[in-house]
Scaffold this motif. Structure first.
Motif, PDB file in Angstrom:
ATOM      1  N   SER A  28      -6.994   6.643   2.944  1.00  0.00           N
ATOM      2  CA  SER A  28      -7.982   5.808   3.582  1.00  0.00           C
ATOM      3  C   SER A  28      -7.999   6.311   5.202  1.00  0.00           C
ATOM      4  O   SER A  28      -9.287   6.108   5.476  1.00  0.00           O
ATOM      5  N   CYS A  54     -12.652  -1.594  -6.454  1.00  0.00           N
ATOM      6  CA  CYS A  54     -13.325  -0.694  -5.281  1.00  0.00           C
ATOM      7  C   CYS A  54     -14.687  -1.648  -4.816  1.00  0.00           C
ATOM      8  O   CYS A  54     -14.985  -2.564  -5.633  1.00  0.00           O
ATOM      9  N   THR A  99      -2.216   6.568  -0.345  1.00  0.00           N
ATOM     10  CA  THR A  99      -3.380   5.515  -0.311  1.00  0.00           C
ATOM     11  C   THR A  99      -3.615   5.259   1.213  1.00  0.00           C
ATOM     12  O   THR A  99      -4.864   5.500   1.656  1.00  0.00           O
ATOM     13  N   ARG A 100      -2.699   5.186   1.840  1.00  0.00           N
ATOM     14  CA  ARG A 100      -2.867   5.018   3.253  1.00  0.00           C
ATOM     15  C   ARG A 100      -3.430   6.201   4.100  1.00  0.00           C
ATOM     16  O   ARG A 100      -4.335   6.112   4.756  1.00  0.00           O
ATOM     17  N   GLU A 113       0.762  -1.191  -0.032  1.00  0.00           N
ATOM     18  CA  GLU A 113       0.243   0.127   0.071  1.00  0.00           C
ATOM     19  C   GLU A 113       0.990   1.062   0.102  1.00  0.00           C
ATOM     20  O   GLU A 113       1.866   1.491   0.755  1.00  0.00           O
ATOM     21  N   THR A 158     -18.127   6.333  -2.674  1.00  0.00           N
ATOM     22  CA  THR A 158     -16.844   6.888  -2.443  1.00  0.00           C
ATOM     23  C   THR A 158     -16.774   7.589  -1.078  1.00  0.00           C
ATOM     24  O   THR A 158     -15.671   7.326  -0.533  1.00  0.00           O
ATOM     25  N   ASN A 178      -8.364   0.880  -4.635  1.00  0.00           N
ATOM     26  CA  ASN A 178      -8.097   1.241  -3.282  1.00  0.00           C
ATOM     27  C   ASN A 178      -8.515  -0.217  -2.322  1.00  0.00           C
ATOM     28  O   ASN A 178      -8.107  -0.409  -1.040  1.00  0.00           O
TER      29      ASN A 178
END
Length: 395
Positions: A71, A231, A67-68, A63, A148, A263
């Motif tokens: 998130s 997703c 992205t982390r 990851e 989303t 993701n």
């Protein structure tokens, strides 16, 4: 000649359905010109050099920090609002401001994103141009949006979204969709907007003489392929769960290729490693999916929400039978039991269908041929261009 500007806040080179669709329109400028339409697609690429974060054909094993952070931000309402601005609103405003400075004189300004349309209306005094907005959704403006950003679907923010709807719909001339069902659903959800000012035009793709691989009738393995952003909305997890629900020996009668990135990739990979006893390939984002379609036996998309997926059209064009869900415009793309199968977005239903395909020895080649015929009847680029040209001259 009708002058039409399509204004898009994204990159036409990006590997998503909206970008592929609008890129196809831009490449069709000469065909529109033959029908007396001067059609221009104005995108982020007209104002910024294309810089990509897509690693085509590669899947990173870890990851990324970006992205982390995203998130973690989506776990709070404030963080979701911040992401909404960074990922979406900032681009919409940037494109609109750049476009506004050009002072183009056109008959129609056409948007395919709600927020870009709203930003344009807020920043430009209404002239003589007609304003069109197409929603690539199931008819609910916020359905995919809340998929989303689920934490934005809260009571105290609803007045804001209602304001955005009323402001935009009171100032535009037509609202369009990519299929008939979403148009009718929109009419039910937003009765204040005149239904006679709505329209739909099917997405279309260029017809190409693809050579489909000959299926090995002696092979006991059915090769499934799914194309789309990884997703929750596209529900690739449902496909994996359906395979995992089969007995181990029957799982091995299938293989699955997932084309795309997103993701939930790590979650999907982990589930696959622990629960599935057959081949599952993760190939990442690719610039051209054709080679994967031509070597598959069945295309599968278990989406929870859609408009009219370009990925299904690409599969139909390659003579693939389609397994997909009874949402939005998808039922208008599939003849259930003839060119494919329509099911709810439920992995248990899919698991039962996968069992049936094995037990009944379905003729997948014949179904694929019917799928391609449907594509040629309803979803070619020529039909789409003609429909849009007639629409522009009706305004």
């Amino acid at each position: 000649m009708k002058k039409v500007d399509i204004v898009y806040s994204g990159w036409l080179e990006a590997p998503n359905g909206a970008s592929k669709f609008l890129s196809g329109l831009k490449c069709s400028a000469d065909s529109f010109s033959d029908l007396n339409v001067d059609m221009n697609v104005i995108s982020k690429g007209d104002y910024k050099a294309w810089s990509t974060n897509y690693n085509f054909g590669k899947v990173e094993s870890k990851e990324t920090l970006r992205t982390r952070i995203f998130s973690m931000a989506k776990r709070t309402t404030v963080g979701s609002l911040l992401l909404l601005y960074i990922l979406y609103l900032k681009n919409h405003v940037y494109i609109v401001n750049k476009y506004k400075k050009e002072n183009r004189v056109v008959d129609i300004v056409y948007f395919h994103e709600f927020f870009t349309c709203y930003a344009y209306l807020r920043r430009k005094k209404r002239g003589k141009e007609a304003i069109l907005l197409s929603l690539h959704s199931s008819g609910d403006i916020w359905g995919m949006f809340f998929e989303t950003f689920p934490l934005l679907n809260v009571v105290w923010l609803r007045p804001l979204f209602r304001y955005l709807e009323r402001y935009t719909f009171s100032r535009i001339d037509r609202v369009g969709f990519v299929a008939d069902y979403p148009r009718k659903k929109f009419g039910e959800l937003y009765p204040e907007f005149p239904f006679d000012k709505t329209f739909f035009v099917y997405n279309g793709l260029e017809t190409k003489p693809f050579i489909k691989k000959d299926r090995d009738i002696k092979s006991s393995i059915i090769q499934l392929v799914c194309v789309g952003t990884l997703c929750d909305r596209k529900n690739q997890m449902g496909i994996l769960q359906a395979l995992a629900s089969l007995p181990n020996d029957l799982q091995k009668r299938y293989s699955l290729t997932l084309v795309g990135d997103g993701n939930v990739r790590n979650e999907l990979e982990n589930f696959s490693r622990k629960n599935i006893h057959t081949e599952v390939k993760f190939v990442g984002s690719v610039a051209d999916v054709t080679s994967y379609l031509l070597t598959a036996d069945v295309f599968i998309l278990l989406s929870k929400d859609e408009g009219l997926p370009i990925s299904i059209l690409e599969a139909m064009r390659c003579s693939l039978p389609i397994i997909s869900t009874q949402v939005a415009g998808i039922p208008e793309m599939i003849e259930d039991g003839k060119s494919g199968y329509l099911i709810p977005p439920d992995y248990q239903k899919l698991s039962l269908l996968l069992l049936d395909l094995l037990e009944k020895n379905v003729d997948l080649i014949e179904m694929g041929e019917r799928s391609k015929k449907l594509f040629e009847q309803k979803f070619t680029k020529e039909k789409m261009i003609l429909a849009y040209s007639k629409l522009f001259y009706s305004i």
